[in-house]
Scaffold this active site. Structure first.
Site, PDB file in Angstrom:
ATOM      1  N   ASP A 197       3.082  -0.340  -4.905  1.00 21.52           N
ATOM      2  CA  ASP A 197       2.535  -0.117  -3.572  1.00 21.52           C
ATOM      3  C   ASP A 197       1.027   0.045  -3.713  1.00 21.52           C
ATOM      4  O   ASP A 197       0.543   0.557  -4.729  1.00 21.52           O
ATOM      5  CB  ASP A 197       3.142   1.134  -2.938  1.00 21.52           C
ATOM      6  CG  ASP A 197       4.611   0.961  -2.587  1.00 21.52           C
ATOM      7  OD1 ASP A 197       5.013  -0.165  -2.249  1.00 21.52           O
ATOM      8  OD2 ASP A 197       5.350   1.960  -2.634  1.00 21.52           O
ATOM      9  N   ASP A 218       6.816  -4.502   2.327  1.00 24.35           N
ATOM     10  CA  ASP A 218       7.158  -3.434   3.269  1.00 24.35           C
ATOM     11  C   ASP A 218       6.664  -3.779   4.672  1.00 24.35           C
ATOM     12  O   ASP A 218       7.374  -3.562   5.659  1.00 24.35           O
ATOM     13  CB  ASP A 218       6.533  -2.108   2.830  1.00 24.35           C
ATOM     14  CG  ASP A 218       7.018  -1.634   1.475  1.00 24.35           C
ATOM     15  OD1 ASP A 218       8.147  -1.987   1.074  1.00 24.35           O
ATOM     16  OD2 ASP A 218       6.261  -0.899   0.804  1.00 24.35           O
TER      17      ASP A 218
END
Length: 164
Positions: free
Chosen positions: A121, A139
């Site tokens: 991330d 995401d």
């Protein structure tokens, strides 16, 4: 619908490739937990590793089965969505884009988890004391795709004209 199937898979493949490319850029150029301020006070690039699921849930789990279970469940979701797209007789525009985005995003995160045991991330949004969880392109695609499906679900459908 056959033409749309391949378009949907093409969109999913583009999302997968964009997700993988951006993660690779971060993994090769930014040390874990290093921060680059893109828009100070709002947006940073921060290299973080998520071994759990959304919002860091299960990130601290020490179960040796965590990764296997997450890969199997998410992999099943990818197969299910791909099958939905393949078998659909008709899709509204929002559902087409929604399922395509979700498929590409889910495939990107499943690939990372299966290959590396974690998901990278790096997108970090915040304002003052409010900090959103760090996320990635996959995401984002999953969230946007889910919103499109919700819009399609809640939008009134056109009724066929009564011909009698």
């Amino acid at each position: 619908m056959p033409d749309l199937r391949w378009k949907a898979y093409g969109v999913a493949a583009l999302i997968f490739a964009l997700d993988r490319f951006t993660k690779w850029l971060v993994e090769t150029n930014v040390s874990v937990m290093d921060t680059y301020h893109v828009i100070p006070g709002f947006f940073d690039i921060v290299h973080s590793e998520n071994r759990g699921v959304a919002f860091g849930i299960l990130n601290d789990s020490t179960s040796e089965w965590r990764t296997t279970i997450l890969v199997v469940l998410a992999g099943a979701a990818v197969i299910f969505i791909a099958a939905m797209l393949w078998n659909a007789q008709r899709l509204d525009r929002a559902s087409f884009w929604g399922l395509s985005l979700i498929l590409g995003g889910a495939a990107g995160n499943v690939f990372d988890r299966a290959m590396f045991g974690k998901v990278t991330d790096f997108l970090d949004l915040y304002y003052r004391d409010y900090h959103w969880h760090t996320f990635n392109v996959a995401d984002s695609a999953i969230v946007v795709g889910s919103c499109l499906l919700l819009i399609d679900l809640l939008r009134p459908k056109r009724q066929a004209a009564n011909v009698s």
